[in-house]
Write an enzyme that holds these catalytic residues in place. Sequence first.
Site, PDB file in Angstrom:
ATOM      1  N   CYS A   2       0.786  -1.338   0.040  1.00  0.00           N
ATOM      2  CA  CYS A   2       0.042  -0.101  -0.044  1.00  0.00           C
ATOM      3  C   CYS A   2       0.929   1.339  -0.164  1.00  0.00           C
ATOM      4  CB  CYS A   2      -1.075   0.099   1.349  1.00  0.00           C
ATOM      5  SG  CYS A   2      -1.892  -1.545   1.553  1.00  0.00           S
ATOM      6  N   ARG A  27       1.384   1.669  -6.133  1.00  0.00           N
ATOM      7  CA  ARG A  27       1.786   0.612  -4.956  1.00  0.00           C
ATOM      8  C   ARG A  27       0.574  -0.144  -4.548  1.00  0.00           C
ATOM      9  NH1 ARG A  27       6.349   1.939  -2.137  1.00  0.00           N
ATOM     10  NH2 ARG A  27       5.531   0.593  -0.309  1.00  0.00           N
ATOM     11  N   TRP A  75      -3.862  -1.867  -1.317  1.00  0.00           N
ATOM     12  CA  TRP A  75      -3.639  -3.200  -2.039  1.00  0.00           C
ATOM     13  C   TRP A  75      -4.360  -4.190  -1.164  1.00  0.00           C
ATOM     14  CZ3 TRP A  75      -0.472  -7.703  -1.838  1.00  0.00           C
ATOM     15  CH2 TRP A  75      -0.530  -8.379  -2.971  1.00  0.00           C
ATOM     16  N   ASN A  99       0.695   0.084   6.240  1.00  0.00           N
ATOM     17  CA  ASN A  99       1.285  -0.765   4.702  1.00  0.00           C
ATOM     18  C   ASN A  99       1.885  -2.188   5.508  1.00  0.00           C
ATOM     19  OD1 ASN A  99       2.122  -1.950   2.713  1.00  0.00           O
ATOM     20  ND2 ASN A  99       4.192  -0.505   2.753  1.00  0.00           N
ATOM     21  N   GLY A 100       1.278  -3.252   4.971  1.00  0.00           N
ATOM     22  CA  GLY A 100       1.941  -4.402   5.715  1.00  0.00           C
ATOM     23  C   GLY A 100       0.930  -5.405   6.233  1.00  0.00           C
ATOM     24  N   GLU A 483       9.838 -14.081 -19.355  1.00  0.00           N
ATOM     25  CA  GLU A 483       9.581 -12.571 -19.050  1.00  0.00           C
ATOM     26  C   GLU A 483       8.499 -11.931 -20.157  1.00  0.00           C
ATOM     27  OE1 GLU A 483       9.564 -10.779 -16.637  1.00  0.00           O
ATOM     28  OE2 GLU A 483       9.159  -8.654 -17.388  1.00  0.00           O
ATOM     29  N   LYS A 487       4.809 -10.453 -18.953  1.00  0.00           N
ATOM     30  CA  LYS A 487       4.325  -9.251 -19.504  1.00  0.00           C
ATOM     31  C   LYS A 487       2.971  -9.253 -19.973  1.00  0.00           C
ATOM     32  CE  LYS A 487       6.360  -6.650 -17.610  1.00  0.00           C
ATOM     33  NZ  LYS A 487       7.310  -7.683 -16.862  1.00  0.00           N
ATOM     34  N   GLU A 490       0.215  -9.982 -17.225  1.00  0.00           N
ATOM     35  CA  GLU A 490       0.126  -9.180 -16.194  1.00  0.00           C
ATOM     36  C   GLU A 490      -0.717  -7.912 -16.480  1.00  0.00           C
ATOM     37  OE1 GLU A 490       3.354  -7.830 -13.784  1.00  0.00           O
ATOM     38  OE2 GLU A 490       4.412  -7.634 -15.478  1.00  0.00           O
ATOM     39  N   HIS A 506       6.254 -32.696 -26.090  1.00  0.00           N
ATOM     40  CA  HIS A 506       6.055 -33.584 -25.289  1.00  0.00           C
ATOM     41  C   HIS A 506       4.726 -33.451 -24.353  1.00  0.00           C
ATOM     42  CE1 HIS A 506       9.932 -35.426 -25.973  1.00  0.00           C
ATOM     43  NE2 HIS A 506      10.437 -34.002 -26.287  1.00  0.00           N
ATOM     44  N   LYS A 605       3.016  -2.635  -7.309  1.00  0.00           N
ATOM     45  CA  LYS A 605       4.249  -2.432  -7.785  1.00  0.00           C
ATOM     46  C   LYS A 605       5.211  -3.239  -6.977  1.00  0.00           C
ATOM     47  CE  LYS A 605       7.707  -1.182 -10.168  1.00  0.00           C
ATOM     48  NZ  LYS A 605       7.863  -1.828 -11.627  1.00  0.00           N
TER      49      LYS A 605
HETATM   50  C1  AGP Z   1       6.996  -7.331 -12.976  1.00  0.00           C
HETATM   51  O1  AGP Z   1       6.171  -6.773 -13.955  1.00  0.00           O
HETATM   52  C2  AGP Z   1       5.987  -7.496 -11.624  1.00  0.00           C
HETATM   53  N1  AGP Z   1       5.458  -6.202 -11.245  1.00  0.00           N
HETATM   54  C3  AGP Z   1       6.399  -8.490 -10.513  1.00  0.00           C
HETATM   55  O2  AGP Z   1       6.673  -9.560 -10.794  1.00  0.00           O
HETATM   56  C4  AGP Z   1       7.710  -7.790  -9.662  1.00  0.00           C
HETATM   57  O3  AGP Z   1       8.785  -7.993 -10.680  1.00  0.00           O
HETATM   58  C5  AGP Z   1       8.088  -8.664  -8.456  1.00  0.00           C
HETATM   59  O4  AGP Z   1       6.980  -8.341  -7.564  1.00  0.00           O
HETATM   60  C6  AGP Z   1       9.411  -8.306  -7.891  1.00  0.00           C
HETATM   61  O5  AGP Z   1       9.452  -6.978  -7.424  1.00  0.00           O
HETATM   62  P1  AGP Z   1      10.899  -6.504  -7.092  1.00  0.00           P
HETATM   63  O6  AGP Z   1      11.647  -6.479  -8.479  1.00  0.00           O
HETATM   64  O7  AGP Z   1      10.742  -4.840  -6.685  1.00  0.00           O
HETATM   65  O8  AGP Z   1      11.500  -7.268  -6.075  1.00  0.00           O
END
Ligand code: AGP
Length: 610
Positions: A2, A27, A75, A99-100, A483, A487, A490, A506, A605
Site C-alpha cells: 500500500c 503501490r 492493495w 502498509n504491511g 519474461e 508481461k 499481467e 512432449h 508495484k
Molecule cells: C513485474 O512486472 C511484476 N510487477 C512483479 O513480478 C515484480 O517483478 C516482482 O514483484 C518483484 O518485484 P521487485 O523487483 O521490486 O522485487
Amino acid sequence: MCGIVGYVGAQPSVPFLLDGLKKLEYRGYDSAGIAVIENGEIEVVKAKGRLTNLENKLKTLKPLTGCCGIGHTRWATHGEPSDVNSHPHTSSRVTIVHNGIIENYSELKTFLISKGYTFVSETDTEVAVKLLDHYYYNDPIKDPVEAIMKTIKQLRGYYALGILFKDYPDTLFAVRRESPLIIGYGDGENFIASDVPAILKYTKKYSLLDTDEIATITADGVKVVTHLGFPVEKEILEANWDLESAEKGGFPHFMLKEIHEQPKALLNTLNPRIKDGMPDFSAEKIEDDLLRNAPALHIVGCGTAMHAGIVGKYAIEQLARVPVTVDIASEFRYANPILHPNEPVIVISQSGETLDTIAAMRLAKGQGCPIIAIVNVVGSTIAREADYVLYTWAGPEIAVASTKAYSVQLATLYLLAIRLAWLRGAIDDPRAKELTADLLEVPAVLDKLLVNTDNIKHIASTYINSQSAFYIGRSLDFALSQEGSLKLKEISYIHSESYAAGELKHGTISLIEDGVCVVAIATQERLLEKMFSNIKEVKTRGARVFLITRSDSIIPDGLVDDVVRLPDIDDFLAPLATILPLQLFAYYMALLRGCDVDKPRNLAKSVTVE
Ligand code: AGP
C-alpha cells in the site's frame, strides 16, 4: 503493498495528501482514504476504488482545512476492497494508515474485545489502531510514544504506520517494521511517505526510518527514537530523482515512458562499471577473489526480477562455466536450500522491498553466504542489508509491470558474467573487451527498435482476441520468453505460458489449435533450424505465429504470420534487444484490449507482504 502519506505544516494537508497518494497509486489502488485533524476532531474520508473516487467524495463534503493529516492507497490483504475496509482506520481518538500485515491480529482482536472494543472492518489495521487507543487511554501518563512502544511490542508481522492522536492535533507519528517509510523535510512543513516520488514536488530531503524506530513529527521538527526510547540522529539524504522522472513526461502511460527510457537506463547502469573497456566492480568493492573462487552462484528474486536471473544463469554458465541456481524467493526460503559460505547469492529486486526476497536474502546471509544485491531503489532494505550492492541506475519505475528495471538487471548480470569469465580464464582479454563493447552498443540497438513501433502495434491488433498465448524459444531465447509471457499476462489478462520450443511435442502441443497465438523467439543462429521446425509443428496445427528473429534469418515462406527482426547484435546479448518488442507487444495488446496498462487489476508495484 500500500501507499502511505502524511503531512504536518502551515498549509492545509489535503492537497499534499491527494497529490502524494497519486504518486503512490502504483503501490496499490483497491481503495483510498485520508484523515485530517479538524477543529480538534479527526475527520476520516475514504472510498473504494481508484483515488478519483475519493477526490469526488471530498468534493461533496465541507472542505477539510486541517494542517495535519495522513492518507492511504490500498492493495487489499485482509478484507475485500470496500469503503469500510479501506484506510485510515480509527478509534475516533486515534487514527492510522498501515502498509504491511499484522500476523497476530486475531489474538489481539480477542484481547481488545475483552476490553470492550468493537470492530467494524475485517482488517488487521483496525486491530492495531484500537491497540494504540487501549495503550494510550488506559495509561494515566497518556504519552503517545509510550503507547506506540507498547503497541509494537505486541504486534507480530511487518508494517509501516502513519498515526494521528486527537490529543496532539499538530503532530504526526510514524513507526515502521520492514515496510518502507521515509520522512520528508520541508520548510516549515514535514512529510511521511512510503516512497520518494510522493514528496519530490515539495522536497528532495528525506530520511529512511529504520525498523522499530518511532518518529514524532511537527511542522518545525522531527524526533526519532528507537523502540526503547533512545534518541536516533537520522541521516538526511538528497533524492537523486527529479520530479520529471516521477511524471509521465508526455507519454500516455508510465509503462511506455519506461520502455523508451531503457537505452538511457542501460547507459547509466553500464558506464560507471566499465573501465578500460572491461567490467569493473571496484566501486562496489566486489573482490575479484570472491568471483574467481566461487564454486557456484545462487540467484534469487520474484517475478520479473527472477526472470532476469534465469537469463543471467544462462549467460554466466555459458560464458564463465560456473554452475548457477535460480530460485523463486518464496520457494527458496522454505526449501532448506543447499548453500555454502563461499557461494555468493545474488539477490535481484527493483524495489528492494519485496518481502519474499528479503526473507530469502536473510536466510542465505544466515548461512554465511556473501550477498550481492542488484537493486534499483537507493537505500532500500535489500540494498542496506546486502554485503555488496550493484545499483541499477534506471530511475523510478512507476508502472506496475516492470520493463526498464528488467533490462538493467540483465545488463548488470551480463557485466558480472563477462567479469567472472575473464577472471576464471574462460574468455581472454580480446573476447572480454569485445563483449563489453557490444554491451555498450545495446542502447543504440534499442534506439533503432524504438524509432517506429507502429509495426508492433499493428501486429498486436491482430492477436487481441486470443484466449491464450505460448511463448517458445530455445536456450537464451527460452530464458527470455518467460519474461515476455509474464508481461502479456499481467497487463492484458490473456493467459500465456513460456515453453522450451523443444519440449512442446512432449504434451503441450495438444493445446495448439486453429488461431492459437504463438510468439516464437529465434535469435540464436546455431539453433535457427531447430526453431524453424518447432514453429512448423505449431503452424501445421493452426497456430498464428509472431516471430522475433535475427536480421539475417532466412524464413521459409508461409512459416510465420508476423515477424520483427532485430538489428545486428551478438547472439549472446540478444535477450537485451528481444525483450523490447516483447514489452511493446504486451503493452499494445493491453492497450487495445482496454486494460489499465499502468495499474493492472489485483497487482501492486512491490509486494511487501508474504
Ligand atoms: C513485474 O512486472 C511484476 N510487477 C512483479 O513480478 C515484480 O517483478 C516482482 O514483484 C518483484 O518485484 P521487485 O523487483 O521490486 O522485487
